[in-house]
Design an enzyme around this catalytic site. Sequence first.
Site, PDB file in Angstrom:
ATOM      1  N   ASP A  69       0.856  -1.182   0.000  1.00 12.18           N
ATOM      2  CA  ASP A  69       0.000   0.000   0.000  1.00 12.18           C
ATOM      3  C   ASP A  69       0.892   1.232   0.000  1.00 12.18           C
ATOM      4  O   ASP A  69       2.071   1.161   0.360  1.00 12.18           O
ATOM      5  CB  ASP A  69      -0.914  -0.001   1.229  1.00 12.18           C
ATOM      6  CG  ASP A  69      -2.084   0.956   1.091  1.00 12.18           C
ATOM      7  OD1 ASP A  69      -3.166   0.502   0.649  1.00 12.18           O
ATOM      8  OD2 ASP A  69      -1.925   2.146   1.410  1.00 12.18           O
ATOM      9  N   ALA A  70       0.328   2.365  -0.405  1.00 15.26           N
ATOM     10  CA  ALA A  70       1.087   3.618  -0.439  1.00 15.26           C
ATOM     11  C   ALA A  70       1.171   4.280   0.924  1.00 15.26           C
ATOM     12  O   ALA A  70       1.987   5.178   1.134  1.00 15.26           O
ATOM     13  CB  ALA A  70       0.455   4.582  -1.440  1.00 15.26           C
ATOM     14  N   PRO A  72       2.305   3.894   4.543  1.00 19.39           N
ATOM     15  CA  PRO A  72       3.121   2.989   5.370  1.00 19.39           C
ATOM     16  C   PRO A  72       2.568   2.764   6.770  1.00 19.39           C
ATOM     17  O   PRO A  72       2.678   1.659   7.308  1.00 19.39           O
ATOM     18  CB  PRO A  72       4.486   3.684   5.414  1.00 19.39           C
ATOM     19  CG  PRO A  72       4.221   5.110   5.074  1.00 19.39           C
ATOM     20  CD  PRO A  72       3.052   5.100   4.160  1.00 19.39           C
ATOM     21  N   ASP A  73       1.968   3.778   7.381  1.00 18.43           N
ATOM     22  CA  ASP A  73       1.442   3.609   8.737  1.00 18.43           C
ATOM     23  C   ASP A  73       0.237   2.667   8.753  1.00 18.43           C
ATOM     24  O   ASP A  73       0.139   1.780   9.599  1.00 18.43           O
ATOM     25  CB  ASP A  73       1.050   4.972   9.331  1.00 18.43           C
ATOM     26  CG  ASP A  73       2.255   5.854   9.619  1.00 18.43           C
ATOM     27  OD1 ASP A  73       3.369   5.294   9.769  1.00 18.43           O
ATOM     28  OD2 ASP A  73       2.101   7.079   9.687  1.00 18.43           O
ATOM     29  N   LYS A  74      -0.677   2.883   7.831  1.00 21.09           N
ATOM     30  CA  LYS A  74      -1.844   1.998   7.731  1.00 21.09           C
ATOM     31  C   LYS A  74      -1.395   0.568   7.446  1.00 21.09           C
ATOM     32  O   LYS A  74      -1.907  -0.398   8.010  1.00 21.09           O
ATOM     33  CB  LYS A  74      -2.760   2.504   6.607  1.00 21.09           C
ATOM     34  CG  LYS A  74      -3.983   1.619   6.303  1.00 21.09           C
ATOM     35  CD  LYS A  74      -5.076   1.829   7.308  1.00 21.09           C
ATOM     36  CE  LYS A  74      -6.445   1.402   6.801  1.00 21.09           C
ATOM     37  NZ  LYS A  74      -6.555   0.022   6.375  1.00 21.09           N
ATOM     38  N   ARG A 116     -10.992   6.848  -5.301  1.00 25.05           N
ATOM     39  CA  ARG A 116     -12.407   6.999  -5.000  1.00 25.05           C
ATOM     40  C   ARG A 116     -12.983   8.148  -5.814  1.00 25.05           C
ATOM     41  O   ARG A 116     -12.290   9.118  -6.101  1.00 25.05           O
ATOM     42  CB  ARG A 116     -12.615   7.271  -3.509  1.00 25.05           C
ATOM     43  CG  ARG A 116     -12.282   6.101  -2.609  1.00 25.05           C
ATOM     44  CD  ARG A 116     -12.657   6.403  -1.173  1.00 25.05           C
ATOM     45  NE  ARG A 116     -12.388   5.275  -0.299  1.00 25.05           N
ATOM     46  CZ  ARG A 116     -12.664   5.246   1.007  1.00 25.05           C
ATOM     47  NH1 ARG A 116     -13.209   6.321   1.574  1.00 25.05           N
ATOM     48  NH2 ARG A 116     -12.391   4.184   1.735  1.00 25.05           N
ATOM     49  N   ASN A 155     -12.559  -1.251  -9.038  1.00 22.27           N
ATOM     50  CA  ASN A 155     -13.631  -0.858  -9.962  1.00 22.27           C
ATOM     51  C   ASN A 155     -13.293   0.383 -10.784  1.00 22.27           C
ATOM     52  O   ASN A 155     -12.540   1.239 -10.321  1.00 22.27           O
ATOM     53  CB  ASN A 155     -14.921  -0.612  -9.171  1.00 22.27           C
ATOM     54  CG  ASN A 155     -15.642  -1.910  -8.852  1.00 22.27           C
ATOM     55  OD1 ASN A 155     -15.762  -2.782  -9.705  1.00 22.27           O
ATOM     56  ND2 ASN A 155     -16.103  -2.045  -7.623  1.00 22.27           N
ATOM     57  N   ASP A 183     -22.066 -10.687  -7.494  1.00 15.96           N
ATOM     58  CA  ASP A 183     -23.431 -10.416  -7.971  1.00 15.96           C
ATOM     59  C   ASP A 183     -24.222 -11.717  -8.083  1.00 15.96           C
ATOM     60  O   ASP A 183     -25.399 -11.783  -7.709  1.00 15.96           O
ATOM     61  CB  ASP A 183     -23.400  -9.734  -9.344  1.00 15.96           C
ATOM     62  CG  ASP A 183     -22.545  -8.491  -9.374  1.00 15.96           C
ATOM     63  OD1 ASP A 183     -23.093  -7.390  -9.484  1.00 15.96           O
ATOM     64  OD2 ASP A 183     -21.310  -8.634  -9.282  1.00 15.96           O
ATOM     65  N   ARG A 186     -25.280 -12.985  -4.718  1.00 12.42           N
ATOM     66  CA  ARG A 186     -26.468 -12.262  -4.250  1.00 12.42           C
ATOM     67  C   ARG A 186     -27.725 -12.764  -4.965  1.00 12.42           C
ATOM     68  O   ARG A 186     -28.791 -12.914  -4.358  1.00 12.42           O
ATOM     69  CB  ARG A 186     -26.286 -10.764  -4.498  1.00 12.42           C
ATOM     70  CG  ARG A 186     -25.214 -10.112  -3.622  1.00 12.42           C
ATOM     71  CD  ARG A 186     -24.866  -8.718  -4.118  1.00 12.42           C
ATOM     72  NE  ARG A 186     -23.950  -8.025  -3.206  1.00 12.42           N
ATOM     73  CZ  ARG A 186     -23.030  -7.149  -3.588  1.00 12.42           C
ATOM     74  NH1 ARG A 186     -22.907  -6.845  -4.870  1.00 12.42           N
ATOM     75  NH2 ARG A 186     -22.261  -6.563  -2.691  1.00 12.42           N
ATOM     76  N   THR A 265     -18.509  -1.630   1.140  1.00 10.86           N
ATOM     77  CA  THR A 265     -18.699  -3.083   1.157  1.00 10.86           C
ATOM     78  C   THR A 265     -17.366  -3.729   1.490  1.00 10.86           C
ATOM     79  O   THR A 265     -16.309  -3.210   1.130  1.00 10.86           O
ATOM     80  CB  THR A 265     -19.191  -3.602  -0.210  1.00 10.86           C
ATOM     81  OG1 THR A 265     -18.210  -3.300  -1.203  1.00 10.86           O
ATOM     82  CG2 THR A 265     -20.522  -2.981  -0.584  1.00 10.86           C
TER      83      THR A 265
END
Length: 350
Positions: A69-70, A72-74, A116, A155, A183, A186, A265
């Site tokens: 991930d970009a 680093p803390d997360k 997003r 997405n 899908d 569901r 989700t």
Amino acid sequence: MKKNLSNSSFGPGGLDLTSAFFKPILNSDPPIPSNRCTKISVVGVGNVGMAIAQTILTQDLADEIALVDANPDKLRGEMLDLQHAAAFLPRTRFTASVDYDITAGSDLCIVTAGARQNPGESRLNLLQRNVAIFRHIIPPLAKLSPNSILLIVSNPVDVLTYVAWKLSGFPVNRVLGSGTNLDSSRFRFLIADHLDVNAQDVQAFIVGEHGDSSVALWSSISVGGIPLLSFLEKQQIAYEKQNLEDIHQTVVGSAYEVIKLKGYTSWAIGYSVANLARTILRDQRKIHPVTVLARGFYGVEGGDVFLSLPALLGRNGVVAVTNVHMTDEEAEKLQKSAKTILEMQSQLGL
């Protein structure tokens, strides 16, 4: 951020406790080299990425999970949180880094990273931002794990699977998207709920775009091996086409409802992708509706378009596309869905 690797060193001097803690068996042979270590890389540790990693972990599908991930803390926080649960979970090695070198030698690379949508932003602009992100993600994954399978979850998944295929240079069978696998789950749940049966006894597919132009294959639905619509007709049980369409629209709107209620989700897509990982890595040769190169199937023409079709999956990725029954109306809707995706692809300049 450097890699975080499990080792047996303790203290400032790096004391190796392994030799003191364990006594070797006398006259034993050295360990036999094994090539059975399964490695999965997950790019993106947001809600979706971590739900996928956590589900893969609890289902004991990998010997090693690499997180990229970009932030680093997360990244470090998520890795430590999972490591702290080691006593309750299958033994799995965790590594985490902002550097893609950590993904080297992966059997399966799962991409969930993406931008997003901003308020008022067009879908095309969002897509172009995600393509820019993929230009930084896909080439290093392909270079470091040239024999891996790429599974795209970001997405819009159909177009981004096409982008990943173009950027990776991989053969088409080793690039697929999560597509309408969720899908369809569901869809099966709603049908099972109507009939009061277990969803595992319902065979039903949503195909086409993972989105508003998806197609419900009502003509091929079976329950316990019994074709649903033909059974209703033989029993002279009346049904309204609108009722069928209402169920399909509920499927299409399911993700929007979850997002509205909890903001995102995660768990369902986590289980869906782990299900795909199991089929692929364990060569189970199960049929899943996933994003594949659809040109030449069911009358889909006009270019290299990726959309969801029922596909046979195994250790080499996509083995074949299943020849399920479609009515002329369903095939026409699928072709229309393909045109919708092709229009988006044509504006990317790849």
